[in-house]
Design a protein around this motif. Structure first.
Motif, PDB file in Angstrom:
ATOM      1  N   ASN A 299       0.815  -1.216   0.000  1.00 21.62           N
ATOM      2  CA  ASN A 299       0.000   0.000   0.000  1.00 21.62           C
ATOM      3  C   ASN A 299       0.849   1.267   0.000  1.00 21.62           C
ATOM      4  OD1 ASN A 299       0.948  -0.313   2.596  1.00 21.62           O
ATOM      5  ND2 ASN A 299      -0.931   0.397   3.588  1.00 21.62           N
ATOM      6  N   LEU A 300       2.073   1.184  -0.491  1.00 18.45           N
ATOM      7  CA  LEU A 300       2.938   2.354  -0.663  1.00 18.45           C
ATOM      8  C   LEU A 300       2.868   2.820  -2.114  1.00 18.45           C
ATOM      9  CD1 LEU A 300       6.089   1.290   1.386  1.00 18.45           C
ATOM     10  CD2 LEU A 300       4.321   2.919   2.062  1.00 18.45           C
ATOM     11  N   LYS A 301       2.650   4.129  -2.291  1.00 20.26           N
ATOM     12  CA  LYS A 301       2.456   4.676  -3.628  1.00 20.26           C
ATOM     13  C   LYS A 301       3.208   5.989  -3.777  1.00 20.26           C
ATOM     14  CE  LYS A 301      -2.301   2.932  -3.480  1.00 20.26           C
ATOM     15  NZ  LYS A 301      -3.736   3.274  -3.618  1.00 20.26           N
ATOM     16  N   PHE A 302       3.517   6.333  -5.014  1.00 19.07           N
ATOM     17  CA  PHE A 302       4.010   7.663  -5.340  1.00 19.07           C
ATOM     18  C   PHE A 302       2.860   8.468  -5.932  1.00 19.07           C
ATOM     19  CE2 PHE A 302       8.502   5.902  -5.864  1.00 19.07           C
ATOM     20  CZ  PHE A 302       8.970   6.530  -4.723  1.00 19.07           C
ATOM     21  N   LYS A 303       2.627   9.650  -5.392  1.00 17.16           N
ATOM     22  CA  LYS A 303       1.615  10.559  -5.929  1.00 17.16           C
ATOM     23  C   LYS A 303       2.334  11.730  -6.579  1.00 17.16           C
ATOM     24  CE  LYS A 303      -2.625  13.067  -4.693  1.00 17.16           C
ATOM     25  NZ  LYS A 303      -3.481  12.320  -5.629  1.00 17.16           N
ATOM     26  N   VAL A 304       1.969  12.041  -7.828  1.00 15.10           N
ATOM     27  CA  VAL A 304       2.682  13.035  -8.624  1.00 15.10           C
ATOM     28  C   VAL A 304       1.776  14.239  -8.867  1.00 15.10           C
ATOM     29  CG1 VAL A 304       4.054  13.414 -10.710  1.00 15.10           C
ATOM     30  CG2 VAL A 304       3.841  11.100  -9.763  1.00 15.10           C
ATOM     31  N   ALA A 305       2.358  15.429  -8.778  1.00 14.05           N
ATOM     32  CA  ALA A 305       1.599  16.665  -8.965  1.00 14.05           C
ATOM     33  C   ALA A 305       1.098  16.798 -10.395  1.00 14.05           C
ATOM     34  CB  ALA A 305       2.466  17.870  -8.612  1.00 14.05           C
ATOM     35  N   ASP A 306      -0.052  17.444 -10.529  1.00 16.17           N
ATOM     36  CA  ASP A 306      -0.595  17.782 -11.845  1.00 16.17           C
ATOM     37  C   ASP A 306       0.107  19.050 -12.332  1.00 16.17           C
ATOM     38  OD1 ASP A 306      -2.067  18.024 -14.116  1.00 16.17           O
ATOM     39  OD2 ASP A 306      -3.942  18.590 -13.130  1.00 16.17           O
ATOM     40  N   ASP A 307       1.380  18.879 -12.667  1.00 13.04           N
ATOM     41  CA  ASP A 307       2.233  19.995 -13.080  1.00 13.04           C
ATOM     42  C   ASP A 307       3.196  19.463 -14.134  1.00 13.04           C
ATOM     43  OD1 ASP A 307       4.064  22.058 -13.370  1.00 13.04           O
ATOM     44  OD2 ASP A 307       4.070  22.578 -11.242  1.00 13.04           O
ATOM     45  N   SER A 308       2.965  19.828 -15.372  1.00 14.73           N
ATOM     46  CA  SER A 308       3.798  19.307 -16.460  1.00 14.73           C
ATOM     47  C   SER A 308       5.165  19.976 -16.512  1.00 14.73           C
ATOM     48  CB  SER A 308       3.081  19.487 -17.802  1.00 14.73           C
ATOM     49  OG  SER A 308       2.784  20.859 -18.023  1.00 14.73           O
ATOM     50  N   ALA A 309       5.299  21.144 -15.884  1.00 16.38           N
ATOM     51  CA  ALA A 309       6.568  21.870 -15.938  1.00 16.38           C
ATOM     52  C   ALA A 309       7.563  21.358 -14.900  1.00 16.38           C
ATOM     53  CB  ALA A 309       6.320  23.364 -15.743  1.00 16.38           C
ATOM     54  N   ASP A 310       7.114  21.216 -13.651  1.00 19.32           N
ATOM     55  CA  ASP A 310       8.011  20.821 -12.571  1.00 19.32           C
ATOM     56  C   ASP A 310       7.615  19.458 -12.021  1.00 19.32           C
ATOM     57  OD1 ASP A 310       9.428  23.190 -12.750  1.00 19.32           O
ATOM     58  OD2 ASP A 310       8.175  24.211 -11.270  1.00 19.32           O
ATOM     59  N   LEU A 311       8.624  18.624 -11.762  1.00 17.73           N
ATOM     60  CA  LEU A 311       8.397  17.319 -11.156  1.00 17.73           C
ATOM     61  C   LEU A 311       8.294  17.486  -9.641  1.00 17.73           C
ATOM     62  CD1 LEU A 311       8.240  14.235 -11.176  1.00 17.73           C
ATOM     63  CD2 LEU A 311      10.743  14.181 -11.161  1.00 17.73           C
ATOM     64  N   ARG A 312       7.158  17.063  -9.109  1.00 14.57           N
ATOM     65  CA  ARG A 312       6.932  17.156  -7.670  1.00 14.57           C
ATOM     66  C   ARG A 312       6.114  15.930  -7.263  1.00 14.57           C
ATOM     67  NH1 ARG A 312       5.581  21.812  -8.110  1.00 14.57           N
ATOM     68  NH2 ARG A 312       3.321  21.600  -8.187  1.00 14.57           N
ATOM     69  N   PHE A 313       6.590  15.179  -6.275  1.00 15.64           N
ATOM     70  CA  PHE A 313       5.888  13.964  -5.872  1.00 15.64           C
ATOM     71  C   PHE A 313       6.249  13.612  -4.439  1.00 15.64           C
ATOM     72  CE2 PHE A 313       9.976  12.521  -7.432  1.00 15.64           C
ATOM     73  CZ  PHE A 313      10.319  11.453  -6.623  1.00 15.64           C
ATOM     74  N   TYR A 314       5.460  12.697  -3.862  1.00 22.29           N
ATOM     75  CA  TYR A 314       5.780  12.185  -2.534  1.00 22.29           C
ATOM     76  C   TYR A 314       5.332  10.735  -2.415  1.00 22.29           C
ATOM     77  CZ  TYR A 314       0.896  13.638  -1.446  1.00 22.29           C
ATOM     78  OH  TYR A 314      -0.463  13.829  -1.452  1.00 22.29           O
ATOM     79  N   LEU A 315       5.933  10.042  -1.451  1.00 23.74           N
ATOM     80  CA  LEU A 315       5.510   8.692  -1.096  1.00 23.74           C
ATOM     81  C   LEU A 315       4.319   8.801  -0.162  1.00 23.74           C
ATOM     82  CD1 LEU A 315       6.317   5.594  -1.251  1.00 23.74           C
ATOM     83  CD2 LEU A 315       7.444   5.972   0.958  1.00 23.74           C
TER      84      LEU A 315
END
Length: 694
Positions: A299-315
């Protein structure tokens, strides 16, 4: 008749499918630190080819952490030189490595003694693995693991014959108390089947004598899977009671970890059998596309921002089971007399996932600052001069989860202001003014398909019910209630493609201001022979019970210095807090500090979130079953009459067909022309009689 029964059963099954969709399951998401090393992986490699980014138990509350001893097991490390392109974690380059190591000498919550060694405290080994707590079956060997089910020092008082539920279907029952009241016969069962029993004496002061060590064979090894301490027993005229204080339990169904085993997108490189450390790497590459979520393992996931310019994510780790979950911030130690610790939702050093955070826009509100601490020489946070404060500011231009349009401006996307306050999400009643706040209850783009007459539960006792669908199937009459009392209603048309026309904006007066407290978008409606259905996709709701914030208001141990009329609320300590070892302190009613049971000052902020059990589904499922049974019973005499004379079956059916036609105008409420009361049960009976005629 068999054909009739089959049709009835099929129709009932359809009704049952739709019965359960009207309530959404609650969940608690725990997020890790936000990746902010660079705008993307390419820039990161250019700036620091040997750079690493680590997720560990200190900055991710999903991983097991022992604050008292500062122990943890798990780390995820991302290597810059293992990434390719702007967003790719490359499995061929070992871009991501996961490690979990055994920690020894862990003391259980209750201070058990070792069996046959009364003066030796019992300890055990533990390992965090895939954000769950496990115990090695063999000392020092991480390749055979059993899940830790219970580690509890709560006191349970139970009567003879009463069951105390443990983990995985196990139950402990005191069967008898002896006449002197100093022995108890305990029985252990699993799923109702007998497992073991023992007579435990409490007359001896030694903890070992008062403790039951239950041994079982797990993966070929004899291990204690359950340790229970009986504090006392007593027998009275009414009840015979046993007091259980101290339960430690591991699963009897352990796992073996082997090289090349796969867990989600990870593969085992080292099984930990000889080293005590499990090592896994990516088994397939992951490209972190914008606005997406990727399963990593379990149940560990990476969630990625809805931002095509900058990479931003978290576990992240998501919980859906009922229970109370602790969401903690980064663990801190005393920074010294001149140092400051500042927790925010997205700080790279001290992050706190209890605070509101908008990943897509990288927006946050809240900051918690402490200073003036110096390990054991100074554990006190003073109120004069102040050594703790809290600030939060309004963030504007927030897009709701569903892309609503502004009322009377169909081409303008609806946005709103938001502010995090005491680790909860609020909306200002007046633009730019944080002194009048109402809680954000729902912000949801889930699609709900609901029948006419069925209630979709909203926040704080509100419910919306589609009452009728019009004959053309392009309008729905919606009714809003609160705690069963009528609030408002509206007819919404879905024939127009404009979102504004398909949206209900519910306005109410809150703190003297007229504001939209509920916005609902109806995606489509349709009417069939069995069901009349409305599809609601898009719900935004705020509370109708707002709060006013004024200078000198108190929230827990904080007092308001600035009320937020300028858009920012500032609070500071109103009374001192001394961070004594092994204690918990309220900062506000929601935010707390937990302090290690250690000579070293170590602490973190946390909030608790509770998922309540969903009890509403059961009565919803019963309704469609009961109604057809009553109707079928009422119609039996009508069916029996033509059965005696086969030639009269058709007239009987004609009478039946006329009955729904007579009911329709009777159930049209005044002021709703063009609507017909075509309910699911009427359609069900019509289908049944048509089949019988054939």
């Amino acid at each position: 008749m068999k054909r009739l029964t089959a049709i009835l059963m099929a129709a009932l099954m359809v009704l049952t499918v739709f019965a359960g969709v009207a309530s959404a399951a609650d969940s608690v998401a725990i997020r890790g630190p936000i990746f902010d090393e660079a705008a993307n992986f390419s820039d990161w490699r250019s700036n620091s080819s040997n750079g690493t980014w680590e997720i560990n138990a200190q900055n991710f509350a999903g991983f097991w952490y022992d604050i008292d001893d500062g122990l943890s097991s798990e780390t995820i490390t991302i290597y810059a030189n293992g990434t390719t392109s702007d967003r790719k974690l490359d499995e061929a380059e070992d871009a991501l490595i996961y490690e979990a190591a055994i920690e020894s000498g862990i003391a259980p919550e209750y201070n058990f003694s070792v069996e046959d060694a009364v003066n030796t405290p019992l300890t055990f080994e533990k390992i965090g693995f895939m954000a769950e707590e496990y115990v090695p079956i063999v000392e020092g060997d991480a390749s055979m693991l059993s899940k830790l089910l219970m580690d509890d020092d709560t006191s349970y008082t139970i009567r003879t014959g009463e069951a105390l539920e443990l983990g995985e279907g196990y139950v402990l029952t005191p069967q008898q108390i002896d006449v002197d009241g100093n022995k108890v016969w305990l029985e252990l069962t699993k799923d109702g089947e007998f497992i073991d029993d023992a007579v435990i004496s409490t007359s001896n002061a030694d903890k070992e004598e008062k403790t039951w060590y239950v041994e079982q064979e797990v993966l070929g090894e004899d291990v204690d899977t359950l340790v229970i301490h009986v504090d006392e027993v007593f027998q009275g005229q009414v009840d015979s009671l046993a007091v259980i204080e101290g339960i430690w339990q591991i699963s009897d169904d352990a796992m073996e970890v082997e090289v090349d085993d796969e867990f989600g997108k990870m593969i085992v490189d080292e099984d930990g059998g000889s080293t005590g450390t499990i090592v896994m790497s990516l088994d397939e590459s992951i490209t972190l596309d914008a606005d997406d979520t990727y399963d990593l393992m379990e149940n560990l996931k990476f969630k990625v921002a809805d931002d095509s310019a900058d990479l931003r994510f978290y576990l992240m780790q998501e919980y859906t089971e009922p229970g109370t979950y602790e969401i903690r911030g980064t663990v801190a130690e005393a920074p010294g007399p001149n140092g400051t610790i500042s927790w925010t939702a997205n700080d790279s050093t001290y992050s706190f996932s209890g605070f509101w955070y908008d990943l897509d826009e990288d927006d946050t509100s809240e900051t918690l600052n402490v200073w003036g601490l110096n390990n054991n020489t100074d554990r006190k946070l003073d109120d004069d001069p102040v050594e703790l404060n809290y600030t939060t500011s309004i963030v504007s231009g927030i897009a709701p989860e569903y892309n609503f349009s502004v009322e009377d401006a169909v081409n303008t996307p609806l946005t709103f202001e938001k502010i995090g306050f005491r680790a909860e999400e609020y909306v200002p009643i007046v633009e730019g003014d944080a002194s009048m706040l109402t809680k954000l209850l729902m912000d949801d783009d889930t699609s709900y398909t609901i029948r006419t007459g069925e209630a979709l539960e909203l926040g704080e006792g509100y419910a919306v019910t589609p009452q009728q669908i019009d004959v053309d199937g392009n309008k729905v009459w919606l009714e809003l209630t609160k705690d069963g009392e009528f609030i408002d209603d509206a007819v919404i048309s879905t024939s127009n493609a404009d979102k504004e026309e398909k949206t209900w904006y519910v306005e109410q007066e809150v703190l003297g201001e007229d504001v939209d407290t509920l916005v609902i978008h109806v995606d489509e409606v349709f009417q069939g022979q069995v069901d009349s259905l409305a599809v609601i996709e898009g719900i935004w709701q705020i509370s109708d019970d707002a709060m006013e914030i004024e200078v000198d208001d108190e929230f827990g141990k904080l007092i308001v210095d600035e009320d937020g009329s300028t858009g920012t609320i500032v609070m500071s300590l109103d009374e001192s807090i001394t961070l004594d070892a092994d204690d918990t302190y309220d900062v506000t009613d929601e935010i707390m500090f937990k302090v290690a049971d250690s000579d070293t000052l170590r602490f973190y902020p946390f909030v608790e979130k509770t998922i309540e059990g969903e009890m509403e589904e059961e009565p919803v499922e019963e309704e469609p079953v009961e109604e057809p049974e009553e109707n079928v019973t009422e119609e039996e005499p009508v069916e029996e009459e033509p059965a005696e004379n086969v030639t009269e079956e058709e007239p009987a059916e004609n009478v039946t067909e006329e009955e729904p036609a007579e009911e329709e105008p009777e159930e049209e409420p005044a002021g709703t022309p063009g609507f017909e009361a075509v309910f699911a049960i009427a359609g069900l009976l019509a289908v049944a009689y048509l089949v019988r005629r054939n």
